[in-house]
Design a protein around this motif. Structure first.
Motif, mmCIF file in Angstrom:
data_model
loop_
_atom_site.group_PDB
_atom_site.id
_atom_site.type_symbol
_atom_site.label_atom_id
_atom_site.label_comp_id
_atom_site.label_asym_id
_atom_site.label_seq_id
_atom_site.Cartn_x
_atom_site.Cartn_y
_atom_site.Cartn_z
ATOM 1 N N HIS A 21 -2.468 -9.433 -9.648
ATOM 2 C CA HIS A 21 -2.783 -10.395 -10.704
ATOM 3 C C HIS A 21 -3.038 -11.783 -10.133
ATOM 4 C CE1 HIS A 21 -0.461 -7.608 -13.665
ATOM 5 N NE2 HIS A 21 -1.699 -7.194 -13.453
ATOM 6 N N HIS A 62 -7.507 -2.703 -9.238
ATOM 7 C CA HIS A 62 -6.363 -3.202 -10.006
ATOM 8 C C HIS A 62 -5.945 -2.156 -11.056
ATOM 9 C CE1 HIS A 62 -5.318 -6.481 -13.318
ATOM 10 N NE2 HIS A 62 -4.388 -5.569 -13.223
ATOM 11 N N GLU A 66 -2.649 0.601 -11.030
ATOM 12 C CA GLU A 66 -1.638 0.627 -12.098
ATOM 13 C C GLU A 66 -1.549 2.030 -12.707
ATOM 14 O OE1 GLU A 66 -2.337 -2.408 -15.056
ATOM 15 O OE2 GLU A 66 -1.846 -4.014 -13.656
ATOM 16 N N ILE A 123 -1.755 -8.627 -19.562
ATOM 17 C CA ILE A 123 -0.665 -8.697 -18.575
ATOM 18 C C ILE A 123 0.668 -8.940 -19.275
ATOM 19 C CG2 ILE A 123 0.295 -10.090 -16.676
ATOM 20 C CD1 ILE A 123 -2.633 -10.292 -15.613
ATOM 21 N N ASP A 127 1.027 -4.943 -19.341
ATOM 22 C CA ASP A 127 1.493 -4.778 -17.949
ATOM 23 C C ASP A 127 2.986 -5.102 -17.805
ATOM 24 O OD1 ASP A 127 -1.039 -4.074 -17.180
ATOM 25 O OD2 ASP A 127 -1.469 -5.915 -16.074
HETATM 26 FE FE LIG Z 1 -2.647 -5.553 -14.414
#
Ligand SMILES: [Fe+2]
Ligand SMILES: [Fe+2]
Length: 142
Positions: A21, A62, A66, A123, A127
């Motif tokens: 991030h 990214h 995840e 996020i 996230d």
């Molecule tokens: Fe992320």
């Protein structure tokens, strides 16, 4: 003024997610700056195109990283989280196609400049709980 600040993002316990991030925030700000310079007539086009390509690779890695972590640690809301990524990638792909096909940077730059709104929300609300769960599982396994 930067496009997006790291302070707007939740600090995540899973170090590799946090680092990704932070790197993405840096990239977005660099693109924004180069685009502004390009719009003011400075010769930043080549660097801007390269940075945009770097950003595309970065976003895909990214998200897929995840998703790999979520599968590895059996995150229960995997499908919901993956769908959020897929929708973002579809929108991004549309803007990229317009850019690559017509050499017109407007769509992709507009997309980049609007993206912090999505990214910060994603996020902090998606996230963050994902990272909390994964971190707990990591600790359990350690
Ligand atoms: Fe992320
Ligand atoms: Fe995510």
């Amino acid at each position: 003024m930067a496009l997006v600040y790291i302070e707007q993002l939740e600090d995540l316990d899973v170090e590799e997610m946090q680092q990704t991030h932070e790197d993405e925030v840096i990239l977005l700000n660099e693109i924004d700056k180069l685009a502004t310079q390009h719009q003011m007539g400075q010769p930043t086009l080549e660097e801007l195109n390269e940075k945009l390509d770097t950003y595309l690779i970065h976003v895909k890695e990214h998200f897929s990283n995840e998703e790999r972590l979520m599968r590895k640690y059996d995150f229960p809301s995997y499908e919901m989280h993956k769908m959020a990524h897929d929708i973002f990638l579809e929108d991004l792909k549309y803007a990229v196609n317009q850019w690559k096909r017509s050499d017109n940077l407007d769509k992709i730059i507009n997309f980049i400049r609007k993206s912090p709104e999505w990214i910060v929300l994603h996020i902090n609300s998606v996230d963050a709980p994902t990272s909390a769960f994964i971190h707990q599982q990591m600790e359990r396994e350690a």
